[in-house]
Design an enzyme around this catalytic site. Structure first.
Site, PDB file in Angstrom:
ATOM      1  N   ASN A   1       0.801  -1.180  -0.186  1.00  0.00           N
ATOM      2  CA  ASN A   1       0.022   0.005  -0.011  1.00  0.00           C
ATOM      3  C   ASN A   1       0.821   1.345  -0.063  1.00  0.00           C
ATOM      4  O   ASN A   1       2.183   1.229   0.211  1.00  0.00           O
ATOM      5  CB  ASN A   1      -1.130  -0.069   1.162  1.00  0.00           C
TER       6      ASN A   1
ATOM      7  N   LYS B   1       1.454   3.630   2.275  1.00  0.00           N
ATOM      8  CA  LYS B   1       2.400   3.656   3.433  1.00  0.00           C
ATOM      9  C   LYS B   1       3.456   2.761   3.273  1.00  0.00           C
ATOM     10  O   LYS B   1       4.723   3.202   3.809  1.00  0.00           O
ATOM     11  CB  LYS B   1       1.544   3.397   4.791  1.00  0.00           C
ATOM     12  N   GLU B   2       3.195   1.779   2.973  1.00  0.00           N
ATOM     13  CA  GLU B   2       4.449   0.672   2.583  1.00  0.00           C
ATOM     14  C   GLU B   2       5.623   1.057   1.843  1.00  0.00           C
ATOM     15  O   GLU B   2       6.649   0.859   2.086  1.00  0.00           O
ATOM     16  CB  GLU B   2       3.812  -0.804   2.541  1.00  0.00           C
TER      17      GLU B   2
ATOM     18  N   ASP C   1      -6.638  -8.141   1.652  1.00  0.00           N
ATOM     19  CA  ASP C   1      -6.806  -9.302   1.542  1.00  0.00           C
ATOM     20  C   ASP C   1      -7.723  -9.910   0.376  1.00  0.00           C
ATOM     21  O   ASP C   1      -7.528 -10.700  -0.366  1.00  0.00           O
ATOM     22  CB  ASP C   1      -7.671 -10.076   2.853  1.00  0.00           C
TER      23      ASP C   1
END
Length: 325
Positions: free
Chosen positions: A210, A212-213, A279
């Protein structure tokens, strides 16, 4: 909604869904929801008092990935860890009720299944309490057992999904060996990362961090779209990632590979609960690729599915009818 071409493709391939061979490997989590009402503030501290109306348990983490795949009509294999703790016992009971998931776990006595307890009022989260062991590490004895079992399972499946929540199973060593084994048997690998060092996931077919990652991996406080694309191009070239799919909440998704950069708009829906949306994305991509859909088609369908599950409270999954109707 999905376009007519994709709906037609889904309907045409419905009978093949149950024959798809997918293994979901990763960290299973017990999601605990406590719903109630708030009518007053505590006299002991300025916090609301939640009067419990009901509570429920759901399978989260990699278990939710497998559950999403099974809900569409497939029969995935689920590979995770379990222990002697109460959360592991509840997870096993929940999985027994889902007949279409082939559950394989490695039992480790000192392992504790992570539990996330969410306190909710009117579909709004008041508090989340996490109960997990932060110092658990796999010893070599169990690594050897895990890798031996996984090699046998990877041979049998066409799509390998790594759902990394950084909860104990997928350490750097295990991830690299799973990827190498998948390449050895010419299997397609999709990874949902949690490690800041994205080099660990090198050579996968699709990597789904995502925003942020990606920002954390770049060691930056924030990344605008131009910088995000630049860093994404660096990742695919440096680590030989075939497709980088960056999920960006209300901004949709961004696909980067050596041939193109494509934006997928988010589905404008009322957001009730984003729990498990990632997921759903990785589950639907894996299932569509197993049906021989293109990467673009698979992402478009997963993007639509994610847009639907965030409008449902709790760890949700969709049926085949939910996709095509």
């Amino acid at each position: 909604m999905l376009n007519e071409k994709l709906i037609s493709l889904l309907k045409k391939n419905k009978k093949l869904i149950s024959k798809s061979k997918i293994i979901c490997i990763g960290d299973i989590i017990l999601d605990h929801y406590i719903n109630g009402k708030v009518e007053r503030i505590s006299p002991e501290a300025p916090v609301p008092i939640l009067m419990i109306k009901n509570q429920k348990y759901e399978i989260g983490g990699v278990g939710n990935v497998a559950k999403n795949i099974a809900a569409i009509g497939a029969k995935p294999t689920l590979f995770s860890l379990s222990g002697n703790d109460q959360s592991s016992i509840i997870i096993k009971r929940l999985l027994k009720n889902i007949k279409d998931i082939n559950n394989i776990n490695v039992h480790i006595p000192n392992f504790k299944t992570p539990k996330k307890t969410r306190f909710i009022k009117d579909n709004k989260h008041l508090l989340r309490v996490d109960d997990e062991s932060t110092d658990f590490k796999l010893i070599n004895k169990y690594k050897l057992i895990i890798l031996k079992k996984l090699e046998n399972q990877i041979k049998k499946n066409d799509i390998i999904i790594l759902s990394d929540y950084n909860k104990g199973l997928l350490d750097k060593d295990i991830i690299r060996k799973i990827i190498n084994t998948s390449i050895k048997y010419n299997k397609m690998i999709i990874a949902d990362p949690k490690k800041i060092d994205l080099s660990i996931y090198g050579n996968v077919n699709i990597l789904t961090p995502n925003q942020k990652e990606m920002t954390d991996a770049a060691n930056m406080k924030s990344l605008n779209e131009k910088s995000l694309i630049k860093f994404g191009k660096f990742i695919i070239k440096k680590y030989n990632v075939k497709n980088l799919l960056i999920t960006r909440s209300e901004k949709g998704m961004l696909l980067i590979n050596s041939d193109l950069i494509r934006k997928f708009k988010s589905n404008p829906r009322k957001v009730i609960d984003v729990t498990g949306a990632g997921d759903t994305v990785i589950a639907l991509i894996g299932l569509m690729l197993a049906l021989k859909f293109s990467v673009d088609e698979s992402i478009e369908i997963s993007n639509y599915a994610a847009g639907k599950v965030i409008g449902i409270s709790g760890t949700a999954s969709l049926s085949f009818a939910d996709l095509v109707n």
